[in-house]
Design an enzyme around this catalytic site. Structure first.
Site, short mmCIF file in Angstrom:
data_model
loop_
_atom_site.label_atom_id
_atom_site.label_comp_id
_atom_site.label_asym_id
_atom_site.label_seq_id
_atom_site.Cartn_x
_atom_site.Cartn_y
_atom_site.Cartn_z
N LYS A 226 46.87 39.33 34.89
CA LYS A 226 46.53 40.65 35.41
C LYS A 226 46.47 41.69 34.29
O LYS A 226 46.16 42.84 34.52
CB LYS A 226 47.53 41.08 36.49
CG LYS A 226 47.40 40.25 37.77
CD LYS A 226 48.25 40.80 38.87
CE LYS A 226 48.44 39.82 40.01
NZ LYS A 226 47.25 39.67 40.86
N CYS B 146 47.46 39.57 50.43
CA CYS B 146 48.78 38.94 50.33
C CYS B 146 49.90 39.94 50.61
O CYS B 146 50.96 39.90 49.97
CB CYS B 146 49.01 38.31 48.96
SG CYS B 146 47.95 36.91 48.68
N HIS C 159 54.07 42.42 48.01
CA HIS C 159 53.21 41.23 47.98
C HIS C 159 54.02 40.07 48.55
O HIS C 159 55.25 40.05 48.42
CB HIS C 159 52.83 40.97 46.52
CG HIS C 159 51.82 39.91 46.29
ND1 HIS C 159 52.12 38.57 46.30
CD2 HIS C 159 50.49 39.99 46.04
CE1 HIS C 159 51.03 37.88 46.05
NE2 HIS C 159 50.02 38.71 45.90
N GLN D 209 51.40 44.73 39.10
CA GLN D 209 50.31 45.71 39.15
C GLN D 209 50.61 46.94 38.30
O GLN D 209 49.80 47.87 38.26
CB GLN D 209 50.06 46.15 40.60
CG GLN D 209 49.59 45.04 41.52
CD GLN D 209 48.17 44.57 41.20
OE1 GLN D 209 47.40 45.26 40.53
NE2 GLN D 209 47.83 43.38 41.68
N ASP E 166 58.95 44.14 40.52
CA ASP E 166 57.73 43.36 40.41
C ASP E 166 56.68 44.25 39.70
O ASP E 166 56.14 45.18 40.29
CB ASP E 166 57.27 42.98 41.83
CG ASP E 166 55.89 42.34 41.85
OD1 ASP E 166 55.23 42.29 40.79
OD2 ASP E 166 55.46 41.90 42.93
N1 PLP Z 1 53.11 41.00 42.99
C1 PLP Z 1 52.06 41.82 43.12
C2 PLP Z 1 52.30 43.28 43.36
C3 PLP Z 1 50.77 41.32 43.01
O1 PLP Z 1 49.73 42.14 43.14
C4 PLP Z 1 50.60 39.93 42.77
C5 PLP Z 1 49.24 39.36 42.69
O2 PLP Z 1 48.29 39.87 43.24
C6 PLP Z 1 51.71 39.13 42.64
C7 PLP Z 1 52.95 39.69 42.76
C8 PLP Z 1 51.60 37.66 42.39
O3 PLP Z 1 51.14 37.42 41.11
P1 PLP Z 1 50.82 35.94 40.62
O4 PLP Z 1 49.92 35.34 41.66
O5 PLP Z 1 50.14 36.12 39.30
O6 PLP Z 1 52.11 35.21 40.51
#
Ligand code: PLP
Length: 407
Positions: free
Chosen positions: A227, A365, A124, A204, A201
């Site tokens: 999430k 993203c 992401h 998900q 990270d």
């Molecule tokens: N990392 C992953 C794999 C994601 O899917 C997302 C959000 O879609 C993020 C990071 C970013 O999360 P946040 O916008 O809640 O900080």
């Protein structure tokens, strides 16, 4: 989980009864954010109506109660991730802020010109850009773990990327586009052979699979509350105590200090060293409530049920002519990205919306990943445990109609 249990669970989510353009809402955009159960919203209401006072500094009753609720929430997050100590949990605004915190502070303490950071091709943007910014600041290089045609990371190539210049590895546990569940324990082990720390990270991953940071031996693990059925604007950074002690504070302000004079400031101990300013103490208690909610249902039960939705949805989608599923890893969470013939994903998403079905379209993203696949984006259906096979059936029929209109 059986149909009766799912029906009862759905009762906890009032939004699932909404009509969109006079149609029953079918919410398949859980990868972007999940809906909130009543208990989470009630926790926020209770906080603002009955427990609202700024925390940590107050001697009065309400402040002490609010402090207790916030710090108990930290225990809940620590237990949820199986952290060794509650001090290893830092509240942040979410995954993005947590990664920025580590990239900035770890970068400040340990990185220099010529060093390298490894991320994967399926990250992401929030796990690319903070590292890229660090690379620009320090004159470092970003190295990329490639993947195979199924969307699985190539670990042999990862191993070759690791070298004495590598300062940190940062990879996603689960891809938000492909659904791939990455072998993070193995990635961590390979990096640790060379004494390189790893950030995972988990944005998900935590809503779908049980996570144990000690078993994984992760150095940092980050995720967002929204999430996993919690409120927006809050999330958590887990960091091993030795790392959190070794890196400098991220932001300066109230609460993160021990003493301040105009000549010098000394910093507070963990976890407060990283929590400058008034924290989201109402959000943290609602966050903890969301974690309790999923734990009550059972993380293994959730994983099994969502896997059944994934299998069913995949089978049904493949019945549609011209269907191309993007991401066919053996180990996958309940995310299905797809394209149909030459139809633009945006057109599919727009028409599905008119039928009451919420999916996501675009690059999610993860532009470098989408570019590497040579596609304009995907349509993404991401399932949660409140979704049903019946909803998938309606979705498939709607999709057939949409395809008929667009071809
Ligand atoms: N990392 C992953 C794999 C994601 O899917 C997302 C959000 O879609 C993020 C990071 C970013 O999360 P946040 O916008 O809640 O900080």
């Amino acid at each position: 989980m059986n149909n009766k249990q799912i029906r009862l669970i759905r009762e906890d989510f009032p939004i699932l009864k909404e009509k969109i353009y006079n149609k029953d809402l079918i919410y398949f955009d859980n990868g972007a954010t999940t809906q909130k159960p009543r208990c989470v919203v009630e926790k926020m209401e209770e906080g603002y109506y009955h427990l609202n006072a700024n925390i940590h500094r107050g001697v009065h009753y309400l402040s002490q109660k609010a402090t207790e609720a916030h710090e108990t929430a930290r225990n809940t997050v620590a237990e949820f991730l199986h952290a060794a100590k509650r001090e290893e949990i830092i509240f942040t605004r979410g995954t993005t802020e947590a990664i920025n915190l580590v990239a900035t502070t770890f970068g400040e303490a340990f990185c220099k010109d010529g060093d390298e950071v490894i991320v994967s091709v399926m990250e992401h943007h929030s796990n690319i850009v903070p590292w890229q910014m660090l690379c620009e600041r320090k004159g470092m290089k970003l190295r990329i773990i490639p993947m195979n045609d199924n969307g699985e990371l190539k670990l042999d190539e990862f191993q070759q990327l690791l070298n004495e210049r590598t300062k940190i590895v940062s990879v996603t546990h689960v891809s938000n586009v492909l659904g791939t569940i990455n072998p993070v324990a193995e990635i961590i082990k390979l990096a640790h052979f060379q004494n390189i720390p790893v950030l995972i990270d988990g944005a998900q991953a935590v809503p779908h699979i049980p996570v144990n940071v000690q078993e994984l031996d992760a150095d940092f693990y980050v995720f967002s509350a929204h999430k996993i059925y919690g409120p927006t604007g809050i999330g958590a950074l887990y960091g091993k105590e030795k790392w959190l002690n070794a890196i400098p504070p991220y932001q300066g302000g109230g609460e993160m200090i021990q003493t301040v004079t105009f000549e010098k400031t000394t910093y507070n101990e963990l976890p407060f060293k990283f929590e400058a300013g008034t924290p989201d103490y109402i959000g943290s208690t609602a966050f903890a409530e969301a974690l309790r909610y999923v734990q009550k249902i059972g993380l293994n039960e959730i994983a099994d049920y969502e896997h059944a939705l994934l299998t069913y949805g995949t089978e049904k989608l493949l019945e549609i002519e011209g269907m191309r599923i993007i991401g066919t890893a053996v180990n996958k969470s309940s995310v299905i990205s797809f394209l149909i013939g030459n139809i633009h994903p945006y057109d599919i998403g727009m028409l599905l919306d008119k039928l009451g079905i919420a999916v996501r379209t675009g690059h999610h993203c993860a532009q470098p990943l989408i570019d590497s696949l040579g596609i304009p984006g995907t349509v993404r259906a991401s399932f949660a445990f409140y979704n049903t096979k019946e909803e998938i059936d309606v979705f498939i029929e709607a999709l057939k109609r949409v395809v008929g209109m667009l071809q």
